[in-house]
Design a protein around this motif. Sequence first.
Motif, PDB file in Angstrom:
ATOM      1  N   VAL A   1      -7.582   7.860   1.834  1.00 43.65           N
ATOM      2  CA  VAL A   1      -6.308   7.958   1.102  1.00 43.65           C
ATOM      3  C   VAL A   1      -6.562   8.236  -0.374  1.00 43.65           C
ATOM      4  O   VAL A   1      -5.909   9.103  -0.979  1.00 43.65           O
ATOM      5  CB  VAL A   1      -5.482   6.670   1.284  1.00 43.65           C
ATOM      6  N   ALA A   2      -7.514   7.521  -0.977  1.00 43.12           N
ATOM      7  CA  ALA A   2      -7.847   7.759  -2.387  1.00 43.12           C
ATOM      8  C   ALA A   2      -8.346   9.182  -2.587  1.00 43.12           C
ATOM      9  O   ALA A   2      -8.006   9.848  -3.576  1.00 43.12           O
ATOM     10  CB  ALA A   2      -8.897   6.756  -2.856  1.00 43.12           C
ATOM     11  N   ALA A   3      -9.142   9.677  -1.640  1.00 44.16           N
ATOM     12  CA  ALA A   3      -9.633  11.065  -1.718  1.00 44.16           C
ATOM     13  C   ALA A   3      -8.474  12.047  -1.649  1.00 44.16           C
ATOM     14  O   ALA A   3      -8.422  13.022  -2.402  1.00 44.16           O
ATOM     15  CB  ALA A   3     -10.626  11.323  -0.588  1.00 44.16           C
ATOM     16  N   MET A   4      -7.516  11.801  -0.752  1.00 39.56           N
ATOM     17  CA  MET A   4      -6.366  12.688  -0.607  1.00 39.56           C
ATOM     18  C   MET A   4      -5.536  12.735  -1.889  1.00 39.56           C
ATOM     19  O   MET A   4      -5.102  13.810  -2.321  1.00 39.56           O
ATOM     20  CB  MET A   4      -5.506  12.224   0.568  1.00 39.56           C
ATOM     21  N   ILE A   5      -5.330  11.589  -2.504  1.00 41.13           N
ATOM     22  CA  ILE A   5      -4.584  11.536  -3.771  1.00 41.13           C
ATOM     23  C   ILE A   5      -5.330  12.325  -4.848  1.00 41.13           C
ATOM     24  O   ILE A   5      -4.730  13.108  -5.608  1.00 41.13           O
ATOM     25  CB  ILE A   5      -4.379  10.071  -4.204  1.00 41.13           C
ATOM     26  N   ASN A   6      -6.639  12.133  -4.929  1.00 44.00           N
ATOM     27  CA  ASN A   6      -7.476  12.838  -5.900  1.00 44.00           C
ATOM     28  C   ASN A   6      -7.406  14.352  -5.686  1.00 44.00           C
ATOM     29  O   ASN A   6      -7.274  15.129  -6.641  1.00 44.00           O
ATOM     30  CB  ASN A   6      -8.912  12.331  -5.765  1.00 44.00           C
ATOM     31  N   ILE A   7      -7.492  14.773  -4.435  1.00 44.03           N
ATOM     32  CA  ILE A   7      -7.443  16.202  -4.105  1.00 44.03           C
ATOM     33  C   ILE A   7      -6.074  16.784  -4.446  1.00 44.03           C
ATOM     34  O   ILE A   7      -5.975  17.889  -4.996  1.00 44.03           O
ATOM     35  CB  ILE A   7      -7.802  16.406  -2.620  1.00 44.03           C
ATOM     36  N   ALA A   8      -5.018  16.036  -4.155  1.00 45.14           N
ATOM     37  CA  ALA A   8      -3.660  16.502  -4.482  1.00 45.14           C
ATOM     38  C   ALA A   8      -3.514  16.718  -5.984  1.00 45.14           C
ATOM     39  O   ALA A   8      -2.962  17.731  -6.430  1.00 45.14           O
ATOM     40  CB  ALA A   8      -2.633  15.486  -3.986  1.00 45.14           C
ATOM     41  N   LYS A   9      -4.025  15.780  -6.766  1.00 46.76           N
ATOM     42  CA  LYS A   9      -3.925  15.888  -8.226  1.00 46.76           C
ATOM     43  C   LYS A   9      -4.675  17.115  -8.737  1.00 46.76           C
ATOM     44  O   LYS A   9      -4.192  17.835  -9.616  1.00 46.76           O
ATOM     45  CB  LYS A   9      -4.467  14.619  -8.883  1.00 46.76           C
ATOM     46  N   ASN A  10      -5.859  17.366  -8.180  1.00 45.86           N
ATOM     47  CA  ASN A  10      -6.640  18.524  -8.618  1.00 45.86           C
ATOM     48  C   ASN A  10      -6.034  19.843  -8.148  1.00 45.86           C
ATOM     49  O   ASN A  10      -6.055  20.839  -8.884  1.00 45.86           O
ATOM     50  CB  ASN A  10      -8.079  18.388  -8.124  1.00 45.86           C
ATOM     51  N   LEU A  11      -5.493  19.857  -6.937  1.00 45.44           N
ATOM     52  CA  LEU A  11      -4.872  21.090  -6.436  1.00 45.44           C
ATOM     53  C   LEU A  11      -3.632  21.455  -7.245  1.00 45.44           C
ATOM     54  O   LEU A  11      -3.264  22.628  -7.333  1.00 45.44           O
ATOM     55  CB  LEU A  11      -4.497  20.931  -4.958  1.00 45.44           C
ATOM     56  N   LYS A  12      -3.006  20.463  -7.844  1.00 46.06           N
ATOM     57  CA  LYS A  12      -1.785  20.695  -8.642  1.00 46.06           C
ATOM     58  C   LYS A  12      -2.061  21.644  -9.803  1.00 46.06           C
ATOM     59  O   LYS A  12      -1.143  22.312 -10.294  1.00 46.06           O
ATOM     60  CB  LYS A  12      -1.287  19.345  -9.183  1.00 46.06           C
ATOM     61  N   THR A  13      -3.314  21.739 -10.231  1.00 47.02           N
ATOM     62  CA  THR A  13      -3.667  22.587 -11.378  1.00 47.02           C
ATOM     63  C   THR A  13      -4.038  24.008 -10.951  1.00 47.02           C
ATOM     64  O   THR A  13      -4.333  24.843 -11.804  1.00 47.02           O
ATOM     65  CB  THR A  13      -4.873  21.991 -12.138  1.00 47.02           C
TER      66      THR A  13
ATOM     67  N   ALA B   6       0.834  -1.206   0.000  1.00 46.04           N
ATOM     68  CA  ALA B   6       0.000   0.000   0.000  1.00 46.04           C
ATOM     69  C   ALA B   6       0.866   1.253   0.000  1.00 46.04           C
ATOM     70  O   ALA B   6       0.589   2.218  -0.725  1.00 46.04           O
ATOM     71  CB  ALA B   6      -0.932  -0.007   1.212  1.00 46.04           C
ATOM     72  N   ALA B   7       1.923   1.244   0.813  1.00 45.42           N
ATOM     73  CA  ALA B   7       2.836   2.389   0.869  1.00 45.42           C
ATOM     74  C   ALA B   7       3.449   2.644  -0.503  1.00 45.42           C
ATOM     75  O   ALA B   7       3.533   3.791  -0.962  1.00 45.42           O
ATOM     76  CB  ALA B   7       3.925   2.138   1.908  1.00 45.42           C
ATOM     77  N   GLN B   8       3.885   1.575  -1.177  1.00 39.92           N
ATOM     78  CA  GLN B   8       4.486   1.732  -2.504  1.00 39.92           C
ATOM     79  C   GLN B   8       3.475   2.257  -3.505  1.00 39.92           C
ATOM     80  O   GLN B   8       3.806   3.081  -4.377  1.00 39.92           O
ATOM     81  CB  GLN B   8       5.065   0.400  -2.985  1.00 39.92           C
ATOM     82  N   TYR B   9       2.234   1.799  -3.389  1.00 41.65           N
ATOM     83  CA  TYR B   9       1.183   2.285  -4.290  1.00 41.65           C
ATOM     84  C   TYR B   9       0.990   3.788  -4.118  1.00 41.65           C
ATOM     85  O   TYR B   9       0.881   4.535  -5.109  1.00 41.65           O
ATOM     86  CB  TYR B   9      -0.124   1.549  -4.013  1.00 41.65           C
ATOM     87  N   ILE B  10       0.959   4.249  -2.881  1.00 41.21           N
ATOM     88  CA  ILE B  10       0.785   5.685  -2.609  1.00 41.21           C
ATOM     89  C   ILE B  10       1.989   6.466  -3.133  1.00 41.21           C
ATOM     90  O   ILE B  10       1.841   7.533  -3.731  1.00 41.21           O
ATOM     91  CB  ILE B  10       0.582   5.929  -1.099  1.00 41.21           C
ATOM     92  N   ILE B  11       3.184   5.913  -2.931  1.00 45.15           N
ATOM     93  CA  ILE B  11       4.403   6.550  -3.454  1.00 45.15           C
ATOM     94  C   ILE B  11       4.332   6.688  -4.967  1.00 45.15           C
ATOM     95  O   ILE B  11       4.658   7.750  -5.529  1.00 45.15           O
ATOM     96  CB  ILE B  11       5.650   5.744  -3.030  1.00 45.15           C
ATOM     97  N   ASP B  12       3.901   5.654  -5.642  1.00 43.35           N
ATOM     98  CA  ASP B  12       3.766   5.700  -7.100  1.00 43.35           C
ATOM     99  C   ASP B  12       2.776   6.777  -7.534  1.00 43.35           C
ATOM    100  O   ASP B  12       3.006   7.483  -8.525  1.00 43.35           O
ATOM    101  CB  ASP B  12       3.325   4.340  -7.636  1.00 43.35           C
ATOM    102  N   ARG B  13       1.685   6.926  -6.790  1.00 47.36           N
ATOM    103  CA  ARG B  13       0.684   7.945  -7.128  1.00 47.36           C
ATOM    104  C   ARG B  13       1.226   9.344  -6.851  1.00 47.36           C
ATOM    105  O   ARG B  13       0.999  10.267  -7.646  1.00 47.36           O
ATOM    106  CB  ARG B  13      -0.603   7.697  -6.350  1.00 47.36           C
ATOM    107  N   TYR B  14       1.945   9.526  -5.760  1.00 45.32           N
ATOM    108  CA  TYR B  14       2.583  10.822  -5.478  1.00 45.32           C
ATOM    109  C   TYR B  14       3.579  11.178  -6.592  1.00 45.32           C
ATOM    110  O   TYR B  14       3.687  12.337  -6.999  1.00 45.32           O
ATOM    111  CB  TYR B  14       3.335  10.774  -4.148  1.00 45.32           C
ATOM    112  N   THR B  15       4.301  10.150  -7.046  1.00 44.67           N
ATOM    113  CA  THR B  15       5.284  10.358  -8.124  1.00 44.67           C
ATOM    114  C   THR B  15       4.576  10.762  -9.408  1.00 44.67           C
ATOM    115  O   THR B  15       5.035  11.677 -10.120  1.00 44.67           O
ATOM    116  CB  THR B  15       6.106   9.074  -8.340  1.00 44.67           C
ATOM    117  N   ASP B  16       3.459  10.107  -9.722  1.00 43.70           N
ATOM    118  CA  ASP B  16       2.679  10.458 -10.917  1.00 43.70           C
ATOM    119  C   ASP B  16       2.236  11.929 -10.867  1.00 43.70           C
ATOM    120  O   ASP B  16       2.263  12.634 -11.881  1.00 43.70           O
ATOM    121  CB  ASP B  16       1.426   9.579 -11.012  1.00 43.70           C
ATOM    122  N   ILE B  17       1.809  12.352  -9.689  1.00 46.10           N
ATOM    123  CA  ILE B  17       1.310  13.727  -9.521  1.00 46.10           C
ATOM    124  C   ILE B  17       2.451  14.734  -9.495  1.00 46.10           C
ATOM    125  O   ILE B  17       2.261  15.925  -9.724  1.00 46.10           O
ATOM    126  CB  ILE B  17       0.474  13.826  -8.226  1.00 46.10           C
ATOM    127  N   LYS B  18       3.672  14.223  -9.226  1.00 42.76           N
ATOM    128  CA  LYS B  18       4.876  15.057  -9.113  1.00 42.76           C
ATOM    129  C   LYS B  18       4.833  15.945  -7.870  1.00 42.76           C
ATOM    130  O   LYS B  18       5.174  17.136  -7.901  1.00 42.76           O
ATOM    131  CB  LYS B  18       5.101  15.906 -10.380  1.00 42.76           C
TER     132      LYS B  18
END
Length: 304
Positions: free
Chosen positions: A133-145, A53-65
């Motif tokens: 966690v999925a919500a946080m990743i989604n929010i991070a991706k949207n805030l990036k814009t 799970a930790a690696q999955y989150i890391i991969d998503r953080y990396t995708d979002i930069k």
Amino acid sequence: MFRFFVLLFCLCIGFSSYARMNKVNNELLADLKELSSAKMQGRKTGSSGSHKAAQYIIDRYTDIKLKSLTTEYRQTFDYKSGFWSIKKGENIVGVLLSDNPNANYIAITAHYDHLGHSGSKIYYGADDNASGVAAMINIAKNLKTQNLKHHYIFIATDAEETGLYGAKAFLNSNLIDTTKIVLNINLDMLAVAPRQKQLYAFSSKTMKPYKALIEQKNNTTMTQFISSNRKMNIKLKTQKVDWRNASDHAIFRKHHIPFIYFCVGTHKYYHTTKDKFENISPKYYVASVKHIYQTILSLDTIQL
């Protein structure tokens, strides 16, 4: 003919916007599904499922930069388990910086650990707390814009279930100047619709001036703002759970940092093997995450 081209242009823009939103929603649900899948084995702290799970989150953080403050976003920590045992946990921490170097931080938290498994019985933890966690990743991706006025730090905490140890470790660290954190938004259990489709926003009383902003209503969810100066408990079978100490926001509260804790309360799947992806409420969940994101955008414009 001109009107035809204008109409066609508007339809194309509308379709493009709809397609993007649909993609974002699909990613949100895909993240939740993956984090609560059988291969994650319930994500108990220190287990192989937790590491996946930790690696999955890391991969998503990396995708979002997102920016990393450590090696591969990992913040490892030790915590006591019982009288003699010392265990290790691992927060996953990413940062999104404002163009203003002097900006304060808004910390968004969601614990990724859960109860693990016992033999063939898996406590999948779809709502608790793959949903946060999925919500946080989604929010991070949207805030990036967005052009943001605050820095944002996204903390997927570990060892929440055993004593909020990940949040404690983060606030006791020197990863950032924690005195510059002006708000914690904690996401924990967002995906199983209550009977009245209510999303709770349990908050420190310092956030009461923003009650109207937080308590927006739409056709799918209805958010109820609850100030922590009111005594409010969640009924759980024969027990009562104090919302003030129910999740990671409790540690921010003890550090005198304002917080908003978004959640649905408890339900029949809570801490059972039936808390799995098939039992979430997708439409309600997507609407709740969208509402939280819009609330964050509104709060970002305010000098907190």
